[in-house]
Design an enzyme around this catalytic site. Sequence first.
Site, PDB file in Angstrom:
ATOM      1  N   THR A  13       0.653  -1.128  -0.194  1.00  0.00           N
ATOM      2  CA  THR A  13      -0.159   0.076   0.329  1.00  0.00           C
ATOM      3  C   THR A  13       1.010   1.228  -0.277  1.00  0.00           C
ATOM      4  OG1 THR A  13      -1.306  -1.050   1.199  1.00  0.00           O
ATOM      5  CG2 THR A  13      -2.098   0.876   1.645  1.00  0.00           C
ATOM      6  N   LYS A 105       6.501   2.312  12.599  1.00  0.00           N
ATOM      7  CA  LYS A 105       6.809   3.063  13.577  1.00  0.00           C
ATOM      8  C   LYS A 105       7.098   2.059  14.468  1.00  0.00           C
ATOM      9  CE  LYS A 105       2.829   1.467  11.486  1.00  0.00           C
ATOM     10  NZ  LYS A 105       1.681   1.553  10.613  1.00  0.00           N
ATOM     11  N   ILE A 136      -0.239  13.588   7.963  1.00  0.00           N
ATOM     12  CA  ILE A 136       0.233  14.773   8.320  1.00  0.00           C
ATOM     13  C   ILE A 136       1.350  14.763   9.280  1.00  0.00           C
ATOM     14  CG2 ILE A 136      -0.789  15.779  10.983  1.00  0.00           C
ATOM     15  CD1 ILE A 136      -3.331  14.114  11.050  1.00  0.00           C
ATOM     16  N   GLY A 187      -6.757  -0.817   3.398  1.00  0.00           N
ATOM     17  CA  GLY A 187      -5.435  -0.864   3.057  1.00  0.00           C
ATOM     18  C   GLY A 187      -4.870  -0.018   4.755  1.00  0.00           C
ATOM     19  N   GLU A 190      -3.146  -2.603  10.086  1.00  0.00           N
ATOM     20  CA  GLU A 190      -1.854  -3.624  10.007  1.00  0.00           C
ATOM     21  C   GLU A 190      -1.660  -4.964   9.551  1.00  0.00           C
ATOM     22  OE1 GLU A 190       1.379  -1.808  11.034  1.00  0.00           O
ATOM     23  OE2 GLU A 190      -0.827  -0.269  10.981  1.00  0.00           O
ATOM     24  N   LYS A 205       3.473   4.607  17.840  1.00  0.00           N
ATOM     25  CA  LYS A 205       3.291   6.250  17.666  1.00  0.00           C
ATOM     26  C   LYS A 205       3.553   7.604  18.925  1.00  0.00           C
ATOM     27  CE  LYS A 205       0.259   4.973  13.527  1.00  0.00           C
ATOM     28  NZ  LYS A 205      -0.949   5.110  12.924  1.00  0.00           N
TER      29      LYS A 205
HETATM   30  N1  HSE Z   1      -2.399   1.073  10.805  1.00  0.00           N
HETATM   31  C1  HSE Z   1      -2.340   1.918  10.552  1.00  0.00           C
HETATM   32  C2  HSE Z   1      -3.639   3.346  11.554  1.00  0.00           C
HETATM   33  C3  HSE Z   1      -1.709   2.738   9.515  1.00  0.00           C
HETATM   34  O1  HSE Z   1      -4.532   2.382  11.712  1.00  0.00           O
HETATM   35  O2  HSE Z   1      -3.809   4.551  11.424  1.00  0.00           O
HETATM   36  C4  HSE Z   1      -1.144   3.887   9.149  1.00  0.00           C
HETATM   37  O3  HSE Z   1      -0.073   3.432  10.396  1.00  0.00           O
END
Ligand code: HSE
Length: 436
Positions: A13, A105, A136, A187, A190, A205
Amino acid sequence: MKPVKIGVLGLGTVGGGTVNVLKRNALEIARRAGREIVITRASAKDLNRTRICDTHGIALTSDPFSIVNDPEIDIVLELIGGLSPAKELILQAIANGKHVVTANKALIALHGNEIFDKASAQGVMIAFEAAVAGGIPIIKAIREGLSGNQIEWLAGIINGTSNFILTEMRDKRRNFQDVLGEAQALGYAEADPTFDVEGIDAGHKLTILASIAFGIPLQFDKVYTEGITEITPEDVVYARALGYRIKHLGIAKKTSAGIELRVHPTLIPKERLLANVNGVKNAVVVNGDAVGSTLYYGAGAGAEPTASAVVADVVDVVRALTGDPENRVPHLAFQANAIMDLPVLSSDQFISAYYLRLTAEDKPGVLAEVTRILADHQISIEAIIQKEPNHGKTTLPIIMLTQKTLEHEMNAAISKIEQLTTISGKVNRIRLETLG
Ligand code: HSE
């Protein structure tokens, strides 16, 4: 000047989106970077798969190490995700003197301290804007735009999948599994979607955000994480009746006792901007002593929003290529020798207000018993709703909002309330933040 040569690891993706954006906007990007940027090589596990990107003119391989070891490649984009072989690939690229852009991340949160040390020793850059909040530019905003401030706290919706699920459950009454399936198909989720719904991805994050906000080492192991799997449709309805919405937040707060690092579902007043961030959108509020509260909003996941952040990092790296390494923006915002190991609080030491939902017998004195326990723990009640008895039953739901208290006191009170013979089952507890 010679074009800068890029090697892309991973054409899923994010990799596919990055190829598309770099190709489509090549001219505009070159005008900004000052050099032409060309993807010459890319790796993918399965070379025969149908892709979202046009790989015309890119030499494909299934061996990513051949790219990081290729002397012709200037910048490696690590878009494979996961810990291994992503870590080995990045370390090899660093050893070979290549700059790296990554969206990973988990890898930065868990191994970033080691990776940045090695990169600094080699004089190469590791850029990771895409690792937090998709498109962002939150890393850049905190690291550069707010560098005159003491950051006091930040709070954000930083997992698009969880926000998408909570929004669809609230607005369309869809069931959890069904919405999660759609997030996977789009997409957003994770590879292991439990990372999304159990708060692990948001924890990764938050680790990164807290580090660049406070100048502390990356320490994912000290983040308290709770996901959205225990949120029931009733809680969503009761929260709304009380003037709140339930959002999955990552919160990092500097207190006089230490730093709170926590990820959990949170009630927030419905009029807050964060309460109105829906679907896969992310938003982060950052509060600095000089600027006050600032808000950053946008798509938190998806091919091209994430590619937007990856490409911005590529442009930054290209602009800095000829500069003096000593004058670059430090990886974690603060100079490496100025990172401070401030104490991170355990969840017992958090201070928060709470939403509580209990199932009580419909008889006199029950509420008095519950409020007595809360009073014994110095917990003040802000609001109470007592509903009609559950259909065909002698029990009824009681919903309470409390004022701020130490989590240790709340845990002790909940455990005593759960032992009352007039209370059945567990007390459902959700933290509440006014974010004022
Ligand atoms: N799986 C993550 C989310 C993708 O849904 O925010 C972006 O980091």
